[in-house]
Design a protein around this motif. Structure first.
Motif, PDB file in Angstrom:
ATOM      1  N   UNK A 134       0.826  -1.217   0.000  1.00  0.00           N
ATOM      2  CA  UNK A 134       0.000   0.000   0.000  1.00  0.00           C
ATOM      3  C   UNK A 134       0.859   1.266   0.000  1.00  0.00           C
ATOM      4  N   UNK A 135       2.044   1.177   0.597  1.00  0.00           N
ATOM      5  CA  UNK A 135       2.960   2.326   0.649  1.00  0.00           C
ATOM      6  C   UNK A 135       3.825   2.445  -0.605  1.00  0.00           C
ATOM      7  N   UNK A 136       3.664   1.510  -1.550  1.00  0.00           N
ATOM      8  CA  UNK A 136       4.436   1.565  -2.792  1.00  0.00           C
ATOM      9  C   UNK A 136       5.897   1.186  -2.622  1.00  0.00           C
ATOM     10  N   UNK A 137       6.206   0.359  -1.626  1.00  0.00           N
ATOM     11  CA  UNK A 137       7.600   0.017  -1.330  1.00  0.00           C
ATOM     12  C   UNK A 137       8.089  -1.266  -2.010  1.00  0.00           C
ATOM     13  N   UNK A 138       7.191  -2.084  -2.532  1.00  0.00           N
ATOM     14  CA  UNK A 138       7.597  -3.360  -3.130  1.00  0.00           C
ATOM     15  C   UNK A 138       7.961  -3.139  -4.592  1.00  0.00           C
ATOM     16  N   UNK A 139       9.163  -3.587  -4.948  1.00  0.00           N
ATOM     17  CA  UNK A 139       9.682  -3.425  -6.306  1.00  0.00           C
ATOM     18  C   UNK A 139       9.392  -4.632  -7.188  1.00  0.00           C
ATOM     19  N   UNK A 140       9.280  -5.804  -6.567  1.00  0.00           N
ATOM     20  CA  UNK A 140       9.119  -7.027  -7.346  1.00  0.00           C
ATOM     21  C   UNK A 140       8.246  -8.024  -6.584  1.00  0.00           C
ATOM     22  N   UNK A 141       7.502  -8.811  -7.345  1.00  0.00           N
ATOM     23  CA  UNK A 141       6.679  -9.893  -6.794  1.00  0.00           C
ATOM     24  C   UNK A 141       7.164 -11.199  -7.393  1.00  0.00           C
ATOM     25  N   UNK A 142       7.505 -12.161  -6.541  1.00  0.00           N
ATOM     26  CA  UNK A 142       7.918 -13.501  -6.985  1.00  0.00           C
ATOM     27  C   UNK A 142       6.810 -14.448  -6.529  1.00  0.00           C
ATOM     28  N   UNK A 149      -6.378 -25.749  -5.432  1.00  0.00           N
ATOM     29  CA  UNK A 149      -7.364 -24.784  -4.940  1.00  0.00           C
ATOM     30  C   UNK A 149      -7.645 -25.141  -3.490  1.00  0.00           C
ATOM     31  N   UNK A 150      -7.428 -24.202  -2.580  1.00  0.00           N
ATOM     32  CA  UNK A 150      -7.625 -24.494  -1.157  1.00  0.00           C
ATOM     33  C   UNK A 150      -8.917 -23.900  -0.613  1.00  0.00           C
ATOM     34  N   UNK A 151      -9.559 -23.022  -1.368  1.00  0.00           N
ATOM     35  CA  UNK A 151     -10.878 -22.544  -1.011  1.00  0.00           C
ATOM     36  C   UNK A 151     -10.957 -21.462   0.041  1.00  0.00           C
ATOM     37  N   UNK A 152      -9.849 -21.040   0.569  1.00  0.00           N
ATOM     38  CA  UNK A 152      -9.852 -19.995   1.595  1.00  0.00           C
ATOM     39  C   UNK A 152      -8.570 -20.057   2.393  1.00  0.00           C
ATOM     40  N   UNK A 153      -8.440 -19.153   3.342  1.00  0.00           N
ATOM     41  CA  UNK A 153      -7.243 -19.109   4.166  1.00  0.00           C
ATOM     42  C   UNK A 153      -6.653 -17.722   4.194  1.00  0.00           C
ATOM     43  N   UNK A 154      -5.341 -17.646   4.120  1.00  0.00           N
ATOM     44  CA  UNK A 154      -4.620 -16.380   4.177  1.00  0.00           C
ATOM     45  C   UNK A 154      -4.245 -15.952   2.762  1.00  0.00           C
ATOM     46  N   UNK A 155      -4.806 -14.839   2.258  1.00  0.00           N
ATOM     47  CA  UNK A 155      -4.510 -14.434   0.875  1.00  0.00           C
ATOM     48  C   UNK A 155      -3.112 -13.838   0.719  1.00  0.00           C
ATOM     49  N   UNK A 156      -2.534 -14.043  -0.459  1.00  0.00           N
ATOM     50  CA  UNK A 156      -1.238 -13.471  -0.801  1.00  0.00           C
ATOM     51  C   UNK A 156      -1.355 -11.955  -0.956  1.00  0.00           C
ATOM     52  N   UNK A 157      -2.366 -11.512  -1.696  1.00  0.00           N
ATOM     53  CA  UNK A 157      -2.558 -10.086  -1.941  1.00  0.00           C
ATOM     54  C   UNK A 157      -3.628  -9.516  -1.021  1.00  0.00           C
ATOM     55  N   UNK A 158      -3.391  -8.305  -0.574  1.00  0.00           N
ATOM     56  CA  UNK A 158      -4.364  -7.568   0.224  1.00  0.00           C
ATOM     57  C   UNK A 158      -5.125  -6.624  -0.701  1.00  0.00           C
ATOM     58  N   UNK A 159      -6.246  -6.145  -0.238  1.00  0.00           N
ATOM     59  CA  UNK A 159      -6.992  -5.141  -0.995  1.00  0.00           C
ATOM     60  C   UNK A 159      -6.151  -3.870  -1.096  1.00  0.00           C
ATOM     61  N   UNK A 160      -6.145  -3.287  -2.270  1.00  0.00           N
ATOM     62  CA  UNK A 160      -5.386  -2.057  -2.503  1.00  0.00           C
ATOM     63  C   UNK A 160      -6.327  -0.875  -2.698  1.00  0.00           C
ATOM     64  N   UNK A 161      -5.822   0.302  -2.458  1.00  0.00           N
ATOM     65  CA  UNK A 161      -6.601   1.515  -2.678  1.00  0.00           C
ATOM     66  C   UNK A 161      -6.612   1.913  -4.151  1.00  0.00           C
ATOM     67  N   UNK A 162      -5.543   1.557  -4.869  1.00  0.00           N
ATOM     68  CA  UNK A 162      -5.403   1.924  -6.278  1.00  0.00           C
ATOM     69  C   UNK A 162      -4.849   0.747  -7.062  1.00  0.00           C
ATOM     70  N   UNK A 163      -5.123   0.754  -8.355  1.00  0.00           N
ATOM     71  CA  UNK A 163      -4.576  -0.271  -9.245  1.00  0.00           C
ATOM     72  C   UNK A 163      -3.061  -0.130  -9.302  1.00  0.00           C
ATOM     73  N   UNK A 164      -2.383  -1.259  -9.442  1.00  0.00           N
ATOM     74  CA  UNK A 164      -0.927  -1.281  -9.559  1.00  0.00           C
ATOM     75  C   UNK A 164      -0.578  -2.068 -10.829  1.00  0.00           C
ATOM     76  N   UNK A 165       0.107  -1.424 -11.758  1.00  0.00           N
ATOM     77  CA  UNK A 165       0.515  -2.091 -12.987  1.00  0.00           C
ATOM     78  C   UNK A 165       1.891  -2.715 -12.807  1.00  0.00           C
ATOM     79  N   UNK A 183       7.258 -10.386 -11.354  1.00  0.00           N
ATOM     80  CA  UNK A 183       6.791  -9.123 -11.896  1.00  0.00           C
ATOM     81  C   UNK A 183       7.507  -7.986 -11.199  1.00  0.00           C
ATOM     82  N   UNK A 184       7.832  -6.941 -11.970  1.00  0.00           N
ATOM     83  CA  UNK A 184       8.363  -5.716 -11.391  1.00  0.00           C
ATOM     84  C   UNK A 184       7.272  -4.660 -11.372  1.00  0.00           C
ATOM     85  N   UNK A 185       7.262  -3.857 -10.327  1.00  0.00           N
ATOM     86  CA  UNK A 185       6.320  -2.754 -10.252  1.00  0.00           C
ATOM     87  C   UNK A 185       6.725  -1.695 -11.275  1.00  0.00           C
ATOM     88  N   UNK A 186       5.753  -1.163 -11.981  1.00  0.00           N
ATOM     89  CA  UNK A 186       6.018  -0.079 -12.934  1.00  0.00           C
ATOM     90  C   UNK A 186       6.170   1.217 -12.159  1.00  0.00           C
TER      91      UNK A 186
END
Length: 187
Positions: A134-142, A149-165, A183-186
């Motif tokens: 959310x603070x824009x600090x992550x440069x890359x996602x591996x 399919x596990x159907x629930x649990x702890x998600x990798x991604x959290x809800x964001x306030x804005x789209x991230x390309x 992926x690298x953050x644009x």
């Protein structure tokens, strides 16, 4: 400025842990385990949230001393102990194995650490990563996706306030249908 990467194993439906914190679905092949071990070896500083810290520190500090420990587990355990680590928690009181505890504001400290010199940083734990994301600090996602399919649990991604390309920089297939996408953050 140091590069910050968020990477974990996740299910095809986007969870890092199934209900009940079940991780049994994410047991890595030897090739994937070596990839994670090499990643630990190349990490200048690892940032952990409390729950991931508790999971890792309950096993890896002594995993190389367990009966039947494989050469790969012995190598990983040593690399993990040697890797500098920071744990972010307001409830944990002590840490060990080349680790420092931060009880204050995570975003402020991660921002400071990124500005420091040193090797690349990895962040683990979806709650901690969400704050950095959310603070824009992550440069890359591996993203290491397992075909389950596990159907629930702890998600990798959290809800964001804005789209991230993002820009795709690597794909790799591992045994058992596991796929790495980086992926690298644009800017």
């Amino acid at each position: 400025m140091r590069k910050l990467t968020y990477g974990m194993n996740l299910s095809l439906d986007g969870y890092v842990a199934a209900p009940g914190d079940d991780l049994g679905w994410s047991v890595p092949s030897d090739e994937l385990f070596q990839w994670w071990s090499d990643r630990v070896d190349a990490t200048g500083l690892a940032l952990y949230g409390r729950r991931l810290w508790e999971t890792m520190s309950s096993h890896w500090p002594t995993a190389d001393k367990q009966p039947g420990a494989t050469p790969a587990a012995i190598e990983f355990a040593g690399r993990w102990r040697d890797m500098p680590k920071v744990v972010f928690s307001s409830t944990t009181s002590t840490v060990d194995w080349n680790t420092r505890l931060v009880t204050g504001d995570a975003v402020t400290e991660i921002t400071r650490l990124k500005a420091d010199g040193g090797g690349p940083m990895d962040i683990g734990g979806p709650t901690l990563a969400a704050a950095a994301m959310r603070a824009g600090l992550i440069d890359e996602y591996a993203i290491v996706t397992h075909p389950v399919l596990v159907g629930g649990g702890t998600p990798f991604f959290a809800a964001l306030d804005n789209r991230m390309n993002l820009n795709l920089v690597e794909t790799r297939t591992f045994p058992d249908g596991v796929v790495l996408t980086r992926y690298e953050a644009r800017s």
